[in-house]
Motif scaffolding. Structure first.
Motif, mmCIF file in Angstrom:
data_model
loop_
_atom_site.group_PDB
_atom_site.id
_atom_site.type_symbol
_atom_site.label_atom_id
_atom_site.label_comp_id
_atom_site.label_asym_id
_atom_site.label_seq_id
_atom_site.Cartn_x
_atom_site.Cartn_y
_atom_site.Cartn_z
ATOM 1 N N LYS A 101 12.716 23.585 2.958
ATOM 2 C CA LYS A 101 13.759 22.563 2.990
ATOM 3 C C LYS A 101 14.399 22.339 4.372
ATOM 4 O O LYS A 101 15.577 22.598 4.576
ATOM 5 N N PRO A 102 13.605 21.858 5.329
ATOM 6 C CA PRO A 102 14.194 21.558 6.650
ATOM 7 C C PRO A 102 15.215 20.428 6.521
ATOM 8 O O PRO A 102 15.231 19.701 5.526
ATOM 9 N N ASN A 103 16.062 20.277 7.520
ATOM 10 C CA ASN A 103 17.083 19.227 7.473
ATOM 11 C C ASN A 103 16.500 17.831 7.685
ATOM 12 O O ASN A 103 16.978 16.877 7.088
ATOM 13 N N TRP A 104 15.503 17.739 8.567
ATOM 14 C CA TRP A 104 14.969 16.438 8.969
ATOM 15 C C TRP A 104 13.448 16.461 9.008
ATOM 16 O O TRP A 104 12.857 17.469 9.387
ATOM 17 N N LEU A 105 12.854 15.300 8.698
ATOM 18 C CA LEU A 105 11.432 15.070 8.952
ATOM 19 C C LEU A 105 11.298 13.694 9.588
ATOM 20 O O LEU A 105 11.814 12.704 9.057
ATOM 21 N N VAL A 106 10.638 13.641 10.735
ATOM 22 C CA VAL A 106 10.293 12.374 11.364
ATOM 23 C C VAL A 106 8.775 12.258 11.270
ATOM 24 O O VAL A 106 8.050 13.138 11.741
ATOM 25 N N PHE A 107 8.312 11.189 10.645
ATOM 26 C CA PHE A 107 6.873 10.983 10.475
ATOM 27 C C PHE A 107 6.428 9.773 11.264
ATOM 28 O O PHE A 107 6.959 8.677 11.094
ATOM 29 N N LEU A 108 5.442 9.972 12.138
ATOM 30 C CA LEU A 108 4.872 8.862 12.889
ATOM 31 C C LEU A 108 3.729 8.272 12.093
ATOM 32 O O LEU A 108 2.649 8.843 12.012
ATOM 33 N N SER A 109 3.998 7.139 11.487
ATOM 34 C CA SER A 109 2.994 6.412 10.724
ATOM 35 C C SER A 109 2.391 5.356 11.648
ATOM 36 O O SER A 109 2.451 5.486 12.871
ATOM 37 N N SER A 110 1.834 4.307 11.069
ATOM 38 C CA SER A 110 1.138 3.310 11.877
ATOM 39 C C SER A 110 1.283 1.922 11.267
ATOM 40 O O SER A 110 1.350 1.784 10.037
ATOM 41 N N VAL A 111 1.274 0.915 12.115
ATOM 42 C CA VAL A 111 1.263 -0.456 11.595
ATOM 43 C C VAL A 111 -0.055 -0.753 10.884
ATOM 44 O O VAL A 111 -0.168 -1.772 10.203
ATOM 45 N N SER A 112 -1.014 0.152 10.981
ATOM 46 C CA SER A 112 -2.285 -0.020 10.268
ATOM 47 C C SER A 112 -2.094 -0.047 8.756
ATOM 48 O O SER A 112 -2.985 -0.475 8.034
ATOM 49 N N VAL A 113 -0.936 0.401 8.262
ATOM 50 C CA VAL A 113 -0.677 0.344 6.816
ATOM 51 C C VAL A 113 -0.697 -1.104 6.324
ATOM 52 O O VAL A 113 -0.953 -1.356 5.145
#
Length: 184
Positions: A101-113
């Protein structure tokens, strides 16, 4: 603050790690391949196969995970491998979130979605038009990680980024054109 950056040898993650290298010694840069020696010396680098991510960071209570690691069309030709790699790695990140249970998650996704983009302006709520397996993997990973974060009261930040260009960038069409023009 204890921070984990996945994909520490990738183009974007290297820039993020450069920012953190000067301000914190509590950063773990998870890499699967060697990066520049001068960068290695300034970092708390953990080299491992992504299959062992859970045991590598097990029992390390992290405040922030910046999930940059990804198989992409620029570093793998087989779309099935790209899809499977992205899904499997993100299940490991999800398992960590569910356990620690970390405080934060930053996920680098893509405009390819978004798949085939037929709009002048791209917005987060733009329509999806037949994304390839890479784009589909990013979309499914977004949903997986958002769900894990919500269940564990971890703040989720998702960034859908386009191909990136900068010193030493490669692989995407913009970088290839820029490199070609600079070498002409």
């Amino acid at each position: 603050m204890k921070i984990l950056i996945t994909g520490g040898s990738g183009f974007i993650a290297q820039r993020i790690t450069d920012l953190f290298a000067n301000v914190s010694s509590n950063v773990i840069y998870l890499v699967s391949r060697s990066i520049h020696k001068d960068r290695d010396e300034r970092r708390n680098i953990v080299r491992c196969s992504y299959n062992s991510i859970s045991t590598t960071i097990q029992s390390k209570k992290l405040d922030l995970i910046i999930h940059c690691a990804s198989a992409t069309p620029s570093n793998c030709d087989d779309m099935s491998i790209i899809f499977d790699s992205n899904i499997n790695l993100s299940f490991m990140v999800s398992d960590y979130i569910n356990t620690y249970k970390p405080n934060w998650l930053v996920f680098l996704s893509s405009v390819s979605v978004y798949g085939n983009i037929n709009e002048d302006e791209l917005r987060f709520d733009s329509e999806y038009r037949q994304p390839n397996k890479y784009g589909l993997s990013k979309l499914l990973v977004e949903e997986l990680l958002k769900s894990s974060c919500k269940a564990n009261k971890t703040t989720y930040v998702g960034l859908r980024i386009p191909g990136t260009v900068g010193r030493d960038s490669k692989g995407n069409i913009i970088s290839k054109i820029a490199n070609h023009l600079c070498n002409e």
